[in-house]
Design an enzyme around this catalytic site. Sequence first.
Site, PDB file in Angstrom:
ATOM      1  N   CYS A   1      91.627  27.775  64.152  1.00  0.00           N
ATOM      2  CA  CYS A   1      92.043  26.534  64.807  1.00  0.00           C
ATOM      3  C   CYS A   1      93.400  26.745  65.493  1.00  0.00           C
ATOM      4  O   CYS A   1      94.262  27.473  64.982  1.00  0.00           O
ATOM      5  CB  CYS A   1      92.176  25.428  63.780  1.00  0.00           C
TER       6      CYS A   1
ATOM      7  N   CYS B   1      90.477  30.434  54.599  1.00  0.00           N
ATOM      8  CA  CYS B   1      90.095  29.025  54.760  1.00  0.00           C
ATOM      9  C   CYS B   1      89.396  28.469  53.532  1.00  0.00           C
ATOM     10  O   CYS B   1      89.176  27.276  53.419  1.00  0.00           O
ATOM     11  CB  CYS B   1      89.085  28.843  55.887  1.00  0.00           C
TER      12      CYS B   1
ATOM     13  N   CYS C   1      92.938  20.187  54.610  1.00  0.00           N
ATOM     14  CA  CYS C   1      92.387  20.106  55.964  1.00  0.00           C
ATOM     15  C   CYS C   1      91.205  21.067  56.109  1.00  0.00           C
ATOM     16  O   CYS C   1      90.136  20.697  56.603  1.00  0.00           O
ATOM     17  CB  CYS C   1      93.479  20.427  56.977  1.00  0.00           C
TER      18      CYS C   1
ATOM     19  N   CYS D   1      96.827  26.496  63.667  1.00  0.00           N
ATOM     20  CA  CYS D   1      97.031  27.424  62.543  1.00  0.00           C
ATOM     21  C   CYS D   1      96.868  28.878  62.952  1.00  0.00           C
ATOM     22  O   CYS D   1      96.703  29.749  62.095  1.00  0.00           O
ATOM     23  CB  CYS D   1      96.053  27.091  61.424  1.00  0.00           C
TER      24      CYS D   1
HETATM   25  S1  SF4 Z   1      92.550  26.090  60.141  1.00  0.00           S
HETATM   26 FE1  SF4 Z   1      94.170  24.511  60.297  1.00  0.00          FE
HETATM   27  S2  SF4 Z   1      93.404  22.878  61.658  1.00  0.00           S
HETATM   28 FE2  SF4 Z   1      91.657  24.206  61.054  1.00  0.00          FE
HETATM   29  S3  SF4 Z   1      90.740  23.170  59.351  1.00  0.00           S
HETATM   30 FE3  SF4 Z   1      92.184  24.653  58.478  1.00  0.00          FE
HETATM   31  S4  SF4 Z   1      94.191  23.589  58.282  1.00  0.00           S
HETATM   32 FE4  SF4 Z   1      92.817  22.314  59.587  1.00  0.00          FE
END
Ligand code: SF4
Length: 228
Positions: free
Chosen positions: A198, A224, A115, A201
């Site tokens: 986000c 990330c 993601c 998360c």
């Molecule tokens: S922080 Fe969570 S929702 Fe945002 S891009 Fe990464 S996995 Fe996806």
Amino acid sequence: MSTDLKEFAEKASAELADATAAEALAWTAEHFGESWIVASNMQDAVLIDLAAQVKPDVDVLFLETGYHFPETIGTRDAVATVYPKLTIVNAQAEQSVADQEAEFGLLNQTAPDRCCFLRKVVPLRQTLSRYDAWVTGVRRVDAPTRATTPIVQWDDRNGLVKVNPIAPWSDDEFNAYIADHGILENPLVSEGYLSIGCAPCTAKPLPGQDARSGRWAGQGKTECGLHG
Ligand code: SF4
């Protein structure tokens, strides 16, 4: 990106090892002209405020993942009002959140690395390909993974210079800058969210743990893929 730029970054890394934030940003503006961008997760406008002092119309990169808290989007919009000359560049994934969830389900629960790759890493790389340098708000105290962050470095992954002007700042210095200059802050900070990403998360860190411990809590993931 050219070998010359990489060598330039590596030389500057030594020369600017003890630079203040203002010196690092002045150096960035002097050497990169229009070809640099400031990344912000819209937790606060500290870095934006510092950068706007050397380039009021600086570009600001916001990774618009589609999963942000409304307060984060509100902070982005407030930044645009308070600093009207700057340009906010909203970097987005090719797929909307709705299309991604229809095709893959809730990747942030089943495969958060995937993601983040789709919604952060790829849009970041695409945006940074248009610049020679980017400026981040990474600080050494954020997390153990960031303890040795230099002020200037070569970003091999994205192929450009990376400048971290506030890398050495302590939490006290950071908070004093916000208080002394009346800097915009995401309202979630006062609710106890010390590292805002986000919504699905991000949790509040537990007492005694570092600020980023609330990111992907319980999932064994700490970054990330943007700064690793
Ligand atoms: S922080 Fe969570 S929702 Fe945002 S891009 Fe990464 S996995 Fe996806």
